[in-house]
Motif scaffolding. Structure first.
Motif, PDB file in Angstrom:
ATOM      1  N   LEU A 163       0.825  -1.207   0.000  1.00  0.00           N
ATOM      2  CA  LEU A 163       0.000   0.000   0.000  1.00  0.00           C
ATOM      3  C   LEU A 163       0.862   1.262   0.000  1.00  0.00           C
ATOM      4  O   LEU A 163       0.413   2.325  -0.456  1.00  0.00           O
ATOM      5  N   ASP A 164       2.117   1.139   0.453  1.00  0.00           N
ATOM      6  CA  ASP A 164       2.924   2.363   0.466  1.00  0.00           C
ATOM      7  C   ASP A 164       3.325   2.799  -0.932  1.00  0.00           C
ATOM      8  O   ASP A 164       3.875   3.871  -1.118  1.00  0.00           O
ATOM      9  N   THR A 165       3.063   1.975  -1.940  1.00  0.00           N
ATOM     10  CA  THR A 165       3.233   2.436  -3.314  1.00  0.00           C
ATOM     11  C   THR A 165       2.428   3.721  -3.536  1.00  0.00           C
ATOM     12  O   THR A 165       2.839   4.624  -4.252  1.00  0.00           O
ATOM     13  N   TRP A 166       1.226   3.766  -2.907  1.00  0.00           N
ATOM     14  CA  TRP A 166       0.336   4.924  -3.084  1.00  0.00           C
ATOM     15  C   TRP A 166       0.883   6.131  -2.346  1.00  0.00           C
ATOM     16  O   TRP A 166       0.821   7.244  -2.849  1.00  0.00           O
ATOM     17  N   THR A 167       1.414   5.923  -1.147  1.00  0.00           N
ATOM     18  CA  THR A 167       1.919   7.077  -0.403  1.00  0.00           C
ATOM     19  C   THR A 167       3.158   7.636  -1.076  1.00  0.00           C
ATOM     20  O   THR A 167       3.307   8.851  -1.196  1.00  0.00           O
ATOM     21  N   SER A 168       4.043   6.770  -1.589  1.00  0.00           N
ATOM     22  CA  SER A 168       5.246   7.309  -2.222  1.00  0.00           C
ATOM     23  C   SER A 168       4.901   7.969  -3.560  1.00  0.00           C
ATOM     24  O   SER A 168       5.494   8.969  -3.921  1.00  0.00           O
ATOM     25  N   ALA A 169       3.930   7.419  -4.271  1.00  0.00           N
ATOM     26  CA  ALA A 169       3.576   8.001  -5.561  1.00  0.00           C
ATOM     27  C   ALA A 169       2.926   9.376  -5.387  1.00  0.00           C
ATOM     28  O   ALA A 169       3.074  10.253  -6.230  1.00  0.00           O
ATOM     29  N   THR A 170       2.166   9.562  -4.306  1.00  0.00           N
ATOM     30  CA  THR A 170       1.462  10.829  -4.134  1.00  0.00           C
ATOM     31  C   THR A 170       2.224  11.766  -3.217  1.00  0.00           C
ATOM     32  O   THR A 170       1.881  12.943  -3.112  1.00  0.00           O
ATOM     33  N   GLY A 171       3.210  11.230  -2.487  1.00  0.00           N
ATOM     34  CA  GLY A 171       3.931  12.052  -1.534  1.00  0.00           C
ATOM     35  C   GLY A 171       3.058  12.461  -0.370  1.00  0.00           C
ATOM     36  O   GLY A 171       3.281  13.463   0.281  1.00  0.00           O
ATOM     37  N   ARG A 172       2.024  11.712  -0.110  1.00  0.00           N
ATOM     38  CA  ARG A 172       1.099  12.052   0.969  1.00  0.00           C
ATOM     39  C   ARG A 172       0.845  10.804   1.827  1.00  0.00           C
ATOM     40  O   ARG A 172       1.103   9.688   1.388  1.00  0.00           O
ATOM     41  N   GLY A 173       0.314  10.994   3.017  1.00  0.00           N
ATOM     42  CA  GLY A 173      -0.060   9.882   3.890  1.00  0.00           C
ATOM     43  C   GLY A 173      -1.327   9.214   3.389  1.00  0.00           C
ATOM     44  O   GLY A 173      -1.951   9.690   2.419  1.00  0.00           O
ATOM     45  N   PRO A 174      -1.729   8.137   4.036  1.00  0.00           N
ATOM     46  CA  PRO A 174      -2.911   7.380   3.570  1.00  0.00           C
ATOM     47  C   PRO A 174      -4.169   8.236   3.445  1.00  0.00           C
ATOM     48  O   PRO A 174      -4.839   8.176   2.412  1.00  0.00           O
ATOM     49  N   ALA A 175      -4.474   9.069   4.460  1.00  0.00           N
ATOM     50  CA  ALA A 175      -5.737   9.811   4.410  1.00  0.00           C
ATOM     51  C   ALA A 175      -5.789  10.773   3.229  1.00  0.00           C
ATOM     52  O   ALA A 175      -6.753  10.741   2.444  1.00  0.00           O
ATOM     53  N   PRO A 176      -4.752  11.633   3.040  1.00  0.00           N
ATOM     54  CA  PRO A 176      -4.812  12.508   1.853  1.00  0.00           C
ATOM     55  C   PRO A 176      -4.754  11.716   0.543  1.00  0.00           C
ATOM     56  O   PRO A 176      -5.354  12.132  -0.459  1.00  0.00           O
TER      57      PRO A 176
END
Lengths: 435, 491
Positions: free
Chosen positions: B325-338
């Motif tokens: 799931l951290d693929t999403w956080t690194s791709a967006t540069g944001r934490g899970p909620a944002p």
């Protein structure tokens, strides 16, 4: 309160003890079998021709209400009383105006004066001895005829063969039983009725019926020589045919002091009647049995707890030991026994049963206390004593016995019946318990 | 033929057709004074009856048929009020079957805590109750004591079920296991998997090549219990399996391991598809995956169908489920909620992310997702206390229909805290709460804390036409008062 109007049919239905009685009554509620019916403000009466020779005498006290019928039914009120009330409620019989039939008037008077009669009974001498002798002679004549009739029926039974008896409907047995009831032999009647169902329920029905027929035959022969029997033998015979000794004749005879140890008790319900047997042992080792009866819907006397010591005096009915008994006064508790005392081996118990059969061939149950027996759960269960002798069980709650004994040897009290033991209590860890 | 057999034969067909036998001389019967065959037969029947009854012999029974006596119970037996209450519950329960089951289980727990055992006399009805109610069965030990275990063993062997104690099986497991039939073998792997996952893996790995495809898939599926990085090697091996069912099972299991090599490969496939756009880089664009190469096919990405368009969205789902799931956080540069906020409107993607978070019980993502959507499967990942808090909040906000909360409420440990109890009572006593009351009927009595009993009693006194709801409340009151008696009896 004075509600003496004619009852509605619904009110009659409400008096029925159960649906089956009401259904039977509706079938009887036609003028055909009825005679000498009548009613007044408080009474409805009539005679109903049943399966026997003499019609049943039915009386109903509308005020109480109370019912009386000479039939042997243990339903209360019986189908005859209900049928009579149905006819009366519809206005089809028992119209007012006639003078009350003797049997109904007598009964009503008895009821009305029962309290005073009871008081008087204490002080007054029994009724006219001549009349009493006449009643006894009448009863014996009726019973003699009944026994003769029963002997002929037994001869017919073995002439045509038991196989053909087995193909008879239950009503055939019931008819024989009804004739025995009419002949004032209700004890025999009960045995015949039971046979009517046993013959289909038991796999060993051939031997069962053969032996029972033999026992009945012996009983008819014993009846004929009853004047030559000892008082105990005669008393046992009376129990077998169902000629009961009134409790009032027993009460005054003796008052054996306690404490009485409750060895065990058994309740049964054959659908018509509930019975409770309580086995007691007195301080001198005398064993007696208390019998309580109740109609199906009525409560039985409270059971006594096995192992309890009862502070009470007891009077015994006539007969051979162990005798039937009754309490002659109040019953108090005098503590609890930790053991039932010394028991016997299985062989000794069977020997004692043999001896009892020889002295009282009509008795079917023998109390036994077995020492140090272990439970085996094969089939309907077995008890095995130290010598390796075994006795099959009947009506035994095996899981409960296993849980209580843990497979260890214990003392067990029970009733020996047809070579099988019905366990009623056990001595476990310094206490008498009921399985 | 013996005399008795002849007598029986004559009686059966009747003396009209079969003559009566003569009584044997050795019985010393008196000479007959009879005239007819019937009388002779009846005389002999009477003789037979007396002879048989007076000559009964005991049978012999060797002690091989006897159960080995029970060892002694060292634990004291429950006495007085406690014993009386259990007797009441078992033999003439004053409450309905569900409550009775709860209360018997409570009794067993309290007895175990007080160090007393079930009176021997009550063992049979208790074991009978345990036979039909699993919640009673699981609390039998240690309260039934030595005698209870002994009796249980006897009754089980009577009913033909063998004693399946764990002890004797463990040593011989590897050898015996190969002889077990399909579902039994699966059950055994499952049992082992729960107690000793490594042993289960060794067992399955050792037999892997000798098993049918169906067996490999079924056994492997039990690895959901205690799944860990050590299982990766076997799962990678299973990805190369001939059978699709085995490959699918392995892929689904690897989906739960975000630190696995396959997860890294999936991340490599997902990353190029995600691109932040817009002036403020507030728009996340998600591309569709290309046609899978051999490696992607091996990892479970759906192949090109023989005809028609490929389901590219399904390929995307597979990749999302497999990637960390951290693929999403690194791709967006944001934490899970944002990150979740950025995905607003992408329902299918969010659904895939939610199911991934739930399967991995990734608490950071689960909490973030729960702010966005209230789903029982997400809630189930949280610790009990937090679950209860969130349920209280959910009930207060009444954003979700209360029926959706029935499952999570059932799964909560009992009794509930006062806040949740108050909230649920309010919901079920609301105008249309009757149906909810019925749905919670089975658990409510034990779920409501003792403090709620007074409130239930008050609610019962209100007039209420809803008979089912009244019954639920009455059960709760009855349970609490009986439970109170139990606690007092054991104190």
């Amino acid at each position: 309160m004075c509600f003496m109007g004619r009852w509605s049919e619904d009110r009659v239905a409400g008096a029925a003890p159960d649906a089956a009685s009401l259904a039977a009554a509706r079938k009887l509620a036609r003028p055909g079998p009825w005679s000498e019916t009548g009613s007044n403000d408080v009474l409805v009466w009539g005679k109903c021709q049943g399966s026997g020779k003499t019609p049943y005498q039915v009386s109903v006290d509308l005020a109480a209400p109370a019912y009386r019928c000479s039939c042997p039914s243990r339903k209360f009120p019986c189908k005859h009383a209900l049928a009579l009330l149905l006819l009366w409620s519809r206005g089809e019989a028992a119209d007012a105006g006639t003078e009350a039939a003797d049997f109904a008037r007598e009964w009503a008077e008895q009821r009305a004066g029962r309290a005073t009669v009871r008081e008087r009974r204490q002080s007054e001498q029994p009724a006219d001895p001549a009349a009493q002798a006449k009643r006894l002679a009448d009863r014996l004549a009726l019973m003699d005829a009944g026994i003769a009739d029963f002997s002929r029926w037994l001869a017919d039974l073995v002439r045509t063969g038991m196989a053909s008896a087995r193909s008879q409907p239950y009503s055939w047995w019931d008819g024989v039983a009804a004739r025995l009831v009419d002949a004032q032999l209700p004890g025999l009647a009960e045995q015949v009725r039971t046979m009517g169902s046993d013959i289909h329920a038991r796999s060993d029905w051939t031997d069962h019926l053969l032996h029972r027929a033999g026992r009945w035959w012996a009983l008819t022969k014993a009846w004929r020589i009853r004047d030559h029997l000892t008082p105990d033998e005669l008393a046992d015979l009376r129990v077998a045919v169902g000629w009961s000794v009134p409790a009032s004749e027993v009460e005054g005879v003796e008052a054996l002091p306690g404490p009485w140890l409750v060895l065990g008790d058994h309740r049964s319900d054959d659908g018509r009647l509930q019975q409770q047997r309580t086995w007691l042992r007195g301080p001198d080792g005398t064993v007696v049995v208390l019998l309580d009866f109740a109609a199906r819907s009525e409560p039985l006397a409270t059971p006594q707890l096995a192992g309890a010591l009862l502070e009470a005096t007891v009077a015994r009915y006539p007969g051979s030991a162990p005798r039937r008994a009754l309490f002659t006064g109040g019953v108090g508790t005098a503590g609890t026994a930790r053991t039932l005392g010394g028991g016997s081996s299985i062989r000794q118990a069977l020997d004692a049963e043999s001896a009892a059969v020889a002295s009282s061939p009509w008795r079917e149950r023998h109390p036994v206390l077995l020492a140090g027996v272990r439970l085996s759960t094969g089939g309907s269960g077995w008890l095995r004593d130290e010598a390796g002798d075994a006795l099959p069980l009947v009506d035994a709650p095996l899981d409960s016995l296993l849980a209580l004994t843990g497979g260890h040897p214990v003392d067990i009290f029970g009733e020996l019946e047809e070579g099988r033991l019905r366990p009623l209590s056990a001595v476990i860890g310094n206490a008498v318990v009921t399985p | 033929m013996t005399w008795l057999a002849e007598l029986r034969a004559a009686a059966l067909v009747g003396t009209a057709r079969h003559p009566a036998p003569s009584p044997p001389a050795e019985l010393g019967a008196r000479p007959p004074e009879v005239h007819t065959a019937e009388e002779s037969l009846l005389d002999q029947a009477a003789l037979a009856d007396a002879v048989i009854r007076a000559a009964r012999q005991p049978r012999r029974l060797d002690d091989a048929g006897l159960a080995r006596p029970a060892p002694p119970d060292h634990c004291p037996q429950a006495s007085g009020e406690a014993a009386r209450l259990l007797d009441l519950l078992l033999t003439q329960p004053p409450v309905g079957p569900e409550l009775r089951t709860l209360l018997v289980a409570d009794w067993l727990r309290l007895a175990a805590a007080s160090g007393v055992r079930v009176p021997h006399k009550l063992l049979p009805p208790l074991l009978a109750a345990a036979g039909t109610r699993a919640s009673v069965a699981e609390h039998l030990h240690p309260a039934i004591g030595t005698r209870g275990r002994w009796l249980q063993g006897l009754l089980e062997s009577d009913h033909g079920t063998s004693d399946s104690g764990a002890g004797h099986q463990q040593g011989a497991a590897a050898r015996d296991w190969a002889e077990l039939a399909g579902t039994d073998a699966t059950a055994e792997v499952e049992r082992l998997r729960r107690t000793d996952p490594a042993a289960a893996r060794t067992l399955l790995g050792g037999h892997w090549d000798n098993l049918a495809a169906r067996e490999r898939a079924a056994h492997l599926a039990t690895f959901t219990a205690n799944l860990g990085p050590d299982d990766e090697e076997l799962l990678e091996r299973a990805l190369d399996d001939k059978a699709k069912s085995v490959r699918d099972t392995a892929a689904a299991l690897l989906d739960r391991l975000p630190d696995s090599a396959r997860a890294a490969r999936m991340a490599d496939r997902l990353r190029p598809l995600l691109r932040l756009n817009g002036v403020l880089r507030k728009r996340l664009e998600i591309g569709l995956p290309p046609e899978p190469d051999a490696a992607a096919l091996r990892d479970g990405v759906p192949a090109q169908p023989r005809s028609g368009e490929p389901d590219r969205l399904a390929r995307l789902d597979t990749i999302i489920r497999g990637a960390p799931l951290d693929t999403w956080t690194s791709a967006t540069g944001r934490g899970p909620a944002p990150a979740i906020a950025l995905l607003k409107g992408e329902t299918r993607v969010l659904e895939a992310i939610a199911s991934t978070a739930a399967r991995r019980a990734d608490l950071e993502w689960v909490r973030a997702l729960l702010e966005d959507r209230f789903e029982p499967r997400l809630l189930a990942c949280l610790p009990a206390v937090e679950r209860e808090e969130r349920l209280v909040r959910q009930l207060r906000s009444s954003a979700a229909p209360p029926f959706a909360l029935v499952e999570p409420l059932r799964d909560l440990p009992r009794p509930w805290g006062p806040a949740l109890a108050a909230e649920v009572l309010e919901q079920i006593t609301a105008k249309n709460g009757g149906q909810l009351a019925v749905m919670l009927a089975g658990i409510l009595p034990a779920a409501l804390p003792p403090e709620a009993a007074g409130q239930c009693r008050q609610l019962l006194e209100r007039s209420d036409d809803d008979a089912a709801r009244r019954r639920v409340l009455r059960d709760a009151v009855q349970y609490q008062s009986f439970r109170q008696s139990l606690t007092e009896a054991f104190s």
